[in-house]
Scaffold this active site. Structure first.
Site, PDB file in Angstrom:
ATOM      1  N   CYS A   2      -2.580 -22.695 -57.422  1.00  0.00           N
ATOM      2  CA  CYS A   2      -3.394 -21.590 -56.933  1.00  0.00           C
ATOM      3  C   CYS A   2      -2.561 -20.687 -56.040  1.00  0.00           C
ATOM      4  O   CYS A   2      -1.406 -20.970 -55.749  1.00  0.00           O
ATOM      5  CB  CYS A   2      -4.556 -22.129 -56.098  1.00  0.00           C
ATOM      6  SG  CYS A   2      -5.455 -23.457 -56.897  1.00  0.00           S
ATOM      7  N   ARG A  29      -0.783 -17.021 -60.598  1.00  0.00           N
ATOM      8  CA  ARG A  29      -0.917 -18.401 -60.113  1.00  0.00           C
ATOM      9  C   ARG A  29      -2.236 -19.047 -60.502  1.00  0.00           C
ATOM     10  O   ARG A  29      -2.363 -20.269 -60.468  1.00  0.00           O
ATOM     11  CB  ARG A  29      -0.827 -18.427 -58.580  1.00  0.00           C
ATOM     12  CG  ARG A  29       0.536 -18.070 -58.105  1.00  0.00           C
ATOM     13  CD  ARG A  29       0.627 -18.169 -56.607  1.00  0.00           C
ATOM     14  NE  ARG A  29       1.976 -18.535 -56.289  1.00  0.00           N
ATOM     15  CZ  ARG A  29       2.363 -19.671 -55.747  1.00  0.00           C
ATOM     16  NH1 ARG A  29       1.476 -20.571 -55.410  1.00  0.00           N
ATOM     17  NH2 ARG A  29       3.620 -19.909 -55.524  1.00  0.00           N
ATOM     18  N   TRP A  76      -6.357 -22.133 -59.905  1.00  0.00           N
ATOM     19  CA  TRP A  76      -6.058 -22.784 -61.188  1.00  0.00           C
ATOM     20  C   TRP A  76      -6.605 -24.197 -61.030  1.00  0.00           C
ATOM     21  O   TRP A  76      -6.111 -24.971 -60.226  1.00  0.00           O
ATOM     22  CB  TRP A  76      -4.556 -22.794 -61.452  1.00  0.00           C
ATOM     23  CG  TRP A  76      -4.216 -23.454 -62.750  1.00  0.00           C
ATOM     24  CD1 TRP A  76      -4.377 -22.935 -63.997  1.00  0.00           C
ATOM     25  CD2 TRP A  76      -3.668 -24.763 -62.941  1.00  0.00           C
ATOM     26  NE1 TRP A  76      -3.971 -23.842 -64.947  1.00  0.00           N
ATOM     27  CE2 TRP A  76      -3.523 -24.971 -64.336  1.00  0.00           C
ATOM     28  CE3 TRP A  76      -3.284 -25.786 -62.079  1.00  0.00           C
ATOM     29  CZ2 TRP A  76      -3.020 -26.151 -64.873  1.00  0.00           C
ATOM     30  CZ3 TRP A  76      -2.781 -26.962 -62.626  1.00  0.00           C
ATOM     31  CH2 TRP A  76      -2.650 -27.132 -64.010  1.00  0.00           C
ATOM     32  N   ASN A 102      -3.797 -24.495 -51.632  1.00  0.00           N
ATOM     33  CA  ASN A 102      -3.046 -24.507 -52.882  1.00  0.00           C
ATOM     34  C   ASN A 102      -2.372 -25.877 -52.945  1.00  0.00           C
ATOM     35  O   ASN A 102      -1.811 -26.312 -51.953  1.00  0.00           O
ATOM     36  CB  ASN A 102      -1.996 -23.389 -52.837  1.00  0.00           C
ATOM     37  CG  ASN A 102      -0.893 -23.600 -53.851  1.00  0.00           C
ATOM     38  OD1 ASN A 102      -1.145 -24.107 -54.943  1.00  0.00           O
ATOM     39  ND2 ASN A 102       0.320 -23.221 -53.487  1.00  0.00           N
ATOM     40  N   GLY A 103      -2.455 -26.545 -54.102  1.00  0.00           N
ATOM     41  CA  GLY A 103      -1.816 -27.864 -54.201  1.00  0.00           C
ATOM     42  C   GLY A 103      -2.831 -28.925 -54.553  1.00  0.00           C
ATOM     43  O   GLY A 103      -3.937 -28.621 -55.012  1.00  0.00           O
ATOM     44  N   GLU A 482      11.326 -23.263 -77.884  1.00  0.00           N
ATOM     45  CA  GLU A 482      10.815 -22.182 -77.050  1.00  0.00           C
ATOM     46  C   GLU A 482       9.911 -21.255 -77.867  1.00  0.00           C
ATOM     47  O   GLU A 482       8.868 -20.805 -77.382  1.00  0.00           O
ATOM     48  CB  GLU A 482      11.983 -21.414 -76.414  1.00  0.00           C
ATOM     49  CG  GLU A 482      11.605 -20.179 -75.627  1.00  0.00           C
ATOM     50  CD  GLU A 482      10.669 -20.447 -74.442  1.00  0.00           C
ATOM     51  OE1 GLU A 482      10.395 -21.615 -74.115  1.00  0.00           O
ATOM     52  OE2 GLU A 482      10.187 -19.455 -73.868  1.00  0.00           O
ATOM     53  N   LYS A 486       5.982 -20.580 -76.995  1.00  0.00           N
ATOM     54  CA  LYS A 486       5.362 -19.263 -76.797  1.00  0.00           C
ATOM     55  C   LYS A 486       4.104 -19.145 -77.657  1.00  0.00           C
ATOM     56  O   LYS A 486       3.063 -18.678 -77.198  1.00  0.00           O
ATOM     57  CB  LYS A 486       6.322 -18.125 -77.175  1.00  0.00           C
ATOM     58  CG  LYS A 486       7.525 -17.929 -76.279  1.00  0.00           C
ATOM     59  CD  LYS A 486       7.275 -17.097 -75.037  1.00  0.00           C
ATOM     60  CE  LYS A 486       6.846 -17.885 -73.846  1.00  0.00           C
ATOM     61  NZ  LYS A 486       7.704 -18.847 -73.224  1.00  0.00           N
ATOM     62  N   GLU A 489       1.397 -21.266 -76.208  1.00  0.00           N
ATOM     63  CA  GLU A 489       0.882 -20.758 -74.932  1.00  0.00           C
ATOM     64  C   GLU A 489      -0.074 -19.581 -75.109  1.00  0.00           C
ATOM     65  O   GLU A 489      -1.111 -19.539 -74.475  1.00  0.00           O
ATOM     66  CB  GLU A 489       2.054 -20.248 -74.062  1.00  0.00           C
ATOM     67  CG  GLU A 489       2.774 -21.277 -73.253  1.00  0.00           C
ATOM     68  CD  GLU A 489       3.907 -20.643 -72.438  1.00  0.00           C
ATOM     69  OE1 GLU A 489       4.767 -19.964 -73.034  1.00  0.00           O
ATOM     70  OE2 GLU A 489       3.925 -20.834 -71.218  1.00  0.00           O
ATOM     71  N   HIS A 505      11.472 -36.892 -91.520  1.00  0.00           N
ATOM     72  CA  HIS A 505      11.157 -38.279 -91.158  1.00  0.00           C
ATOM     73  C   HIS A 505       9.680 -38.490 -90.807  1.00  0.00           C
ATOM     74  O   HIS A 505       9.323 -39.513 -90.254  1.00  0.00           O
ATOM     75  CB  HIS A 505      12.035 -38.731 -89.990  1.00  0.00           C
ATOM     76  CG  HIS A 505      13.482 -38.805 -90.349  1.00  0.00           C
ATOM     77  ND1 HIS A 505      13.976 -39.672 -91.295  1.00  0.00           N
ATOM     78  CD2 HIS A 505      14.559 -38.091 -89.910  1.00  0.00           C
ATOM     79  CE1 HIS A 505      15.279 -39.512 -91.425  1.00  0.00           C
ATOM     80  NE2 HIS A 505      15.659 -38.546 -90.587  1.00  0.00           N
ATOM     81  N   LYS A 605       1.419 -19.717 -63.908  1.00  0.00           N
ATOM     82  CA  LYS A 605       2.857 -19.518 -64.010  1.00  0.00           C
ATOM     83  C   LYS A 605       3.647 -20.521 -63.173  1.00  0.00           C
ATOM     84  O   LYS A 605       4.743 -20.922 -63.525  1.00  0.00           O
ATOM     85  CB  LYS A 605       3.227 -18.097 -63.587  1.00  0.00           C
ATOM     86  CG  LYS A 605       4.675 -17.795 -63.873  1.00  0.00           C
ATOM     87  CD  LYS A 605       4.942 -16.335 -64.033  1.00  0.00           C
ATOM     88  CE  LYS A 605       6.347 -16.099 -64.532  1.00  0.00           C
ATOM     89  NZ  LYS A 605       6.536 -16.515 -65.928  1.00  0.00           N
TER      90      LYS A 605
END
Ligand code: BG6
Length: 610
Positions: A2, A29, A76, A102-103, A482, A486, A489, A505, A605
């Site tokens: 947050c 955030r 968040w 926050n946390g 990556e 993306k 996400e 496999h 983020k």
């Protein structure tokens, strides 16, 4: 994760306006819910709801809230569903104490029950509320805010930062215990926030804080104290030169697109930064280590995989990549005073990475080299040395330009190291370094120009796709991961990135007619990639290629749309460029699916929780 911001002002009576302006800069955030507590004449007006700051502001008129002090929080969700009642800030038992955090508070369940048993009125399922009650509880006993905060910290286990105020006092207090916190001193007002960009609308005069510190903000000054013994610390504000425009879209529809388009400049600026940087120190740290690990999360981890290939190929140096949270259980016991952990983090605040930093520091297990973008971050202050990415603020939640910068840093450091240890000849090393220095910015621009429209067209053929793979081989292993990351996400598709030779496999069984598989390749490895393409195409799968145009690959795509061709360059530069069409593909697909790529659901983020 947050973001919190608190302001105490003499000059303002419309505190809601500035809190919303500053809070907006923390949108990256959290955007599950937002709240503002504004205090006027000893009364707290608390408004909060589910949604982004702009949505909640439209609904509740946050920016019209009156007062000369207050706290805003963008959430968040971790503890407690993203609902109005769990939104922050919270009140204590009565409408006197107001605060937000926050946390994570790890002893949430035990402590919440304890508070309820002792008569506290706990209204939410959110751990931030416990911070307010903890101070409320001790203030009742001591009548002293600093002492109450010290005692609250003994009770609250976890990694967090919180801000708290009282309705009847023109002051705000804040605590840093493992989550980021910065403070600023303006004209007749002071501010505290989770991150620098939200301080800058008020002042450029900032103080970075350390864990275990608490603050007392009044309109004229910020006093910093050590929590452990209450000692007042001498902290002189420094002037920040960070560009505020970085947090504006500058004519682009989304930050993500702007940040993709900034990559040619990132390439240019970064090479200057690296050439003038502390190369000798960074390279010696790698050379002197008995073993080197590279620890990161998300996109930074994907870049780290590319980095490991560079260090092996150009310098013959094994660097073991590890996901932050996996590091201690998988490699922790092998650390000793001669090891080196390269900690890669855009934000420099990712808890899973900082846990490794703390482990190394606590048990004296060798050295740490940070690779980070945010100057003033916890990683910057606490690693033995750090390489700056110099990208400017990256606002969009999906990382683009910082991932790109990380891969350049790895190519650069490994070419330098290879020259020093003789893996590369002087000529080879010079060729790579000169290509990075002179050609990369231009090649990056050409890649954007050439693949932008191709990626847009390809995206328009993929709106019905819910499931796909993105495969890489050798250097493009991390690039494929990556690209898949993306797409996951910001398109909400299941897209798995993996090693192309591994596909046969197991996952190959998913391929049926037209099943899409993206192959990311360098010209050096395309001879091998063809085998893996064949395994898919002979079963009717749809082949999509990312890489330089090569005649031997052409027959595998059904139409030109399925070939995202990057410009011709040195094969060792391919892994840096190949990510760009994948960034653009995910961006355009996200737009076609009516998703805001800057704020994908459920993500944040910067994750300062375990
Ligand atoms: C995630 C972000 O939670 O953290 C990703 O959503 C990012 O975009 C990851 O790659 C790691 O972040 P950082 O700041 O440590 O590089």
């Amino acid at each position: 994760m947050c973001g919190i911001t608190g302001i105490v002002s003499l000059s303002r009576s419309d505190i809601g306006k500035i809190l919303v302006e500053c809070g907006r800069k923390l949108t990256y955030r959290g955007y599950d819910s937002v709240g503002v507590a504004a205090v006027r004449n000893g009364r707290v007006d608390l408004r909060k709801d589910v949604g982004t700051i702009d949505e909640v502001n439209d609904r509740l008129g946050l920016s019209e809230m009156l007062g000369d002090r207050g706290i805003t929080q963008l959430r968040w969700a971790t503890y407690g569903a993203p609902t109005r009642v769990n939104a922050q800030p919270h009140f204590g038992c009565e409408e006197v104490f107001y605060g937000a955090h926050n946390g994570n508070i790890h002893n949430f369940h035990e402590y919440r029950s304890e508070l309820i048993e002792t008569g506290h009125i706990v209204r939410s399922e959110n751990d931030g509320e416990l911070c307010v009650h903890a101070v409320d509880k001790y203030y009742e006993q001591t009548g002293d805010m600093l002492e109450s905060i010290q005692k609250s910290v003994d009770d609250l286990k976890g990694a967090y930062a919180y801000a708290i105020g009282r309705a009847d006092a023109q002051e705000i207090f804040a605590v840093k215990m493992g989550s980021s916190l910065v403070t600023g001193v303006g004209e007749s007002e002071t501010i505290v926030s989770s991150d620098l960009p939200s301080i800058l609308p008020v002042t450029r005069s900032v103080i970075y804080l350390q864990d275990g510190e608490m603050l007392h903000l009044t309109p004229d000054e910020v006093k910093v104290y050590r929590i452990e013994d209450g000692k007042k610390l001498d902290r002189v504000p420094e002037l920040s030169s960070v560009d505020l425009n970085a947090a504006e879209k500058g004519g682009y529809p989304h930050f993500m697109l702007k940040e993709i388009y900034e990559q040619p400049n990132v390439a240019k600026d970064l090479m200057g930064l690296l050439e003038g940087g502390r190369n000798e120190e960074w390279l010696s740290m790698i050379e002197d280590a008995s073993r080197v690990y590279l620890v990161a999360c998300g996109s930074s981890y994907n870049a780290g995989i590319v980095g490991s290939y560079y260090f092996n190929r150009l310098a013959g140096t094994p660097i073991i990549p590890s996901i932050g949270g996996q590091f201690e259980p998988m490699y922790g016991k092998s650390l000793d005073e001669d090891s080196l952990c390269i900690l890669v983090s855009q934000s420099g605040e990712t808890k899973d990475v900082l846990n490794v930093l703390n482990l190394v520091r606590r048990d004296n297990l060798g050295k740490t080299l940070g690779i980070l973008n945010v100057i003033g971050s916890t990683l910057m202050f606490n690693s033995d040395s750090y390489v700056p990415m110099g990208c400017g603020y990256e606002v969009s939640v999906p990382a683009t330009k910082t991932y790109f910068a990380q891969t350049i840093i790895f190519a650069y450091l490994s070419a330098m190291l290879g020259l020093r240890n003789g893996t590369l000849s002087a000529g080879e090393s010079r060729r790579i370094l000169e290509t990075l220095q002179n050609d990369l910015p231009k090649l990056t621009q050409q890649t954007i120009d050439r693949t932008g429209i191709l990626a847009k067209n390809l995206a328009s053929t993929m709106t019905d796709v819910k499931d796909l793979y993105c495969l890489g081989y050798g250097f493009t292993d991390g690039v494929a991961r990556e690209g898949a990351w993306k797409i996951k996400e910001i398109c909400y598709n299941h897209c798995e990135g993996m090693y192309s030779s591994e596909f046969k496999h197991g996952p190959l069984s998913i391929v049926t007619d037209n099943y899409p598989v993206i192959f990311v390749t360098t010209t050096e490895d395309s001879w091998m990639m063809i085998n893996h393409i064949n395994e898919v195409s002979c079963r009717g799968g749809r082949t999509i290629i990312v890489g330089e145009r090569e005649d031997k690959l052409g027959p595998y795509v059904e139409s030109e749309t399925d070939y995202l061709a990057v410009p011709k360059s040195d094969p060792l530069i391919n892994p840096i460029l190949d990510v760009i069409p994948l960034q653009l593909l995910s961006y355009f697909l996200s737009i076609d699916l009516c998703i805001d790529p800057d704020l994908p659901r459920n993500l944040s983020k910067t994750l300062t929780v375990d």
